[in-house]
Design a protein around this motif. Sequence first.
Motif, PDB file in Angstrom:
ATOM      1  N   PHE A  61       0.831  -1.197   0.000  1.00  0.00           N
ATOM      2  CA  PHE A  61       0.000   0.000   0.000  1.00  0.00           C
ATOM      3  C   PHE A  61       0.867   1.249   0.000  1.00  0.00           C
ATOM      4  O   PHE A  61       2.049   1.209   0.295  1.00  0.00           O
ATOM      5  CB  PHE A  61      -0.922  -0.004   1.225  1.00  0.00           C
ATOM      6  CG  PHE A  61      -1.948  -1.098   1.178  1.00  0.00           C
ATOM      7  CD1 PHE A  61      -3.124  -0.930   0.478  1.00  0.00           C
ATOM      8  CD2 PHE A  61      -1.729  -2.304   1.822  1.00  0.00           C
ATOM      9  CE1 PHE A  61      -4.077  -1.935   0.418  1.00  0.00           C
ATOM     10  CE2 PHE A  61      -2.666  -3.318   1.772  1.00  0.00           C
ATOM     11  CZ  PHE A  61      -3.843  -3.130   1.071  1.00  0.00           C
ATOM     12  N   THR A  62       0.234   2.367  -0.302  1.00  0.00           N
ATOM     13  CA  THR A  62       0.918   3.648  -0.313  1.00  0.00           C
ATOM     14  C   THR A  62       0.074   4.689   0.405  1.00  0.00           C
ATOM     15  O   THR A  62      -1.152   4.563   0.479  1.00  0.00           O
ATOM     16  CB  THR A  62       1.203   4.113  -1.757  1.00  0.00           C
ATOM     17  OG1 THR A  62       1.902   5.350  -1.708  1.00  0.00           O
ATOM     18  CG2 THR A  62      -0.072   4.301  -2.550  1.00  0.00           C
ATOM     19  N   ASP A  63       0.741   5.700   0.918  1.00  0.00           N
ATOM     20  CA  ASP A  63       0.038   6.830   1.526  1.00  0.00           C
ATOM     21  C   ASP A  63      -0.071   7.994   0.554  1.00  0.00           C
ATOM     22  O   ASP A  63      -0.606   9.045   0.898  1.00  0.00           O
ATOM     23  CB  ASP A  63       0.773   7.286   2.796  1.00  0.00           C
ATOM     24  CG  ASP A  63       0.688   6.233   3.908  1.00  0.00           C
ATOM     25  OD1 ASP A  63      -0.344   5.540   3.985  1.00  0.00           O
ATOM     26  OD2 ASP A  63       1.655   6.114   4.688  1.00  0.00           O
ATOM     27  N   ALA A  64       0.440   7.799  -0.656  1.00  0.00           N
ATOM     28  CA  ALA A  64       0.425   8.867  -1.655  1.00  0.00           C
ATOM     29  C   ALA A  64      -1.006   9.167  -2.090  1.00  0.00           C
ATOM     30  O   ALA A  64      -1.865   8.282  -2.122  1.00  0.00           O
ATOM     31  CB  ALA A  64       1.269   8.471  -2.866  1.00  0.00           C
ATOM     32  N   THR A  65      -1.227  10.428  -2.456  1.00  0.00           N
ATOM     33  CA  THR A  65      -2.540  10.819  -2.970  1.00  0.00           C
ATOM     34  C   THR A  65      -2.648  10.374  -4.419  1.00  0.00           C
ATOM     35  O   THR A  65      -1.647  10.040  -5.065  1.00  0.00           O
ATOM     36  CB  THR A  65      -2.722  12.341  -2.904  1.00  0.00           C
ATOM     37  OG1 THR A  65      -1.787  12.954  -3.801  1.00  0.00           O
ATOM     38  CG2 THR A  65      -2.534  12.870  -1.495  1.00  0.00           C
ATOM     39  N   ILE A  69       0.337   9.860  -7.206  1.00  0.00           N
ATOM     40  CA  ILE A  69       0.481   8.607  -7.968  1.00  0.00           C
ATOM     41  C   ILE A  69       0.440   8.902  -9.461  1.00  0.00           C
ATOM     42  O   ILE A  69       1.262   8.384 -10.228  1.00  0.00           O
ATOM     43  CB  ILE A  69      -0.620   7.597  -7.566  1.00  0.00           C
ATOM     44  CG1 ILE A  69      -0.429   7.155  -6.125  1.00  0.00           C
ATOM     45  CG2 ILE A  69      -0.610   6.395  -8.512  1.00  0.00           C
ATOM     46  CD1 ILE A  69      -1.601   6.365  -5.556  1.00  0.00           C
ATOM     47  N   LEU A  70      -0.479   9.757  -9.884  1.00  0.00           N
ATOM     48  CA  LEU A  70      -0.584  10.119 -11.297  1.00  0.00           C
ATOM     49  C   LEU A  70       0.680  10.822 -11.771  1.00  0.00           C
ATOM     50  O   LEU A  70       1.214  10.502 -12.839  1.00  0.00           O
ATOM     51  CB  LEU A  70      -1.811  10.998 -11.536  1.00  0.00           C
ATOM     52  CG  LEU A  70      -2.066  11.446 -12.970  1.00  0.00           C
ATOM     53  CD1 LEU A  70      -2.243  10.243 -13.894  1.00  0.00           C
ATOM     54  CD2 LEU A  70      -3.284  12.358 -13.042  1.00  0.00           C
ATOM     55  N   ALA A  71       1.185  11.757 -10.975  1.00  0.00           N
ATOM     56  CA  ALA A  71       2.405  12.480 -11.344  1.00  0.00           C
ATOM     57  C   ALA A  71       3.590  11.529 -11.465  1.00  0.00           C
ATOM     58  O   ALA A  71       4.385  11.616 -12.407  1.00  0.00           O
ATOM     59  CB  ALA A  71       2.703  13.574 -10.322  1.00  0.00           C
ATOM     60  N   GLU A  72       3.705  10.584 -10.537  1.00  0.00           N
ATOM     61  CA  GLU A  72       4.791   9.608 -10.591  1.00  0.00           C
ATOM     62  C   GLU A  72       4.668   8.714 -11.818  1.00  0.00           C
ATOM     63  O   GLU A  72       5.649   8.418 -12.501  1.00  0.00           O
ATOM     64  CB  GLU A  72       4.811   8.765  -9.323  1.00  0.00           C
ATOM     65  CG  GLU A  72       5.970   7.787  -9.282  1.00  0.00           C
ATOM     66  CD  GLU A  72       5.979   6.932  -8.014  1.00  0.00           C
ATOM     67  OE1 GLU A  72       6.646   5.889  -8.035  1.00  0.00           O
ATOM     68  OE2 GLU A  72       5.332   7.316  -7.020  1.00  0.00           O
TER      69      GLU A  72
END
Length: 79
Positions: A61-65, A69-72
């Motif tokens: 899992f990730t805590d990223a928004t 995630i889209l930017a990455e």
Amino acid sequence: MARQSISFTEPNDEWLKSQVDSQEYSSKSELVNDLIRQARSQQKQIDWIKAKLEKSEKSGFTDATKEQILAESKSNLNG
């Protein structure tokens, strides 16, 4: 080329005949071989997607928004 004897249901045989009659294919064999090639190609795509999903599931899992995630993802695609 290997020769095979196969049986078709009546509706499938009629469909095969109609494809040959419409001159889309020159023979039932050509049509069946094309259908098999398409199925093999689809299976490759399915296998690729499955592998990506399994890798994603194992990554945790990730805590990223969603924006992060889209930017990455875009960054990874653009090199």
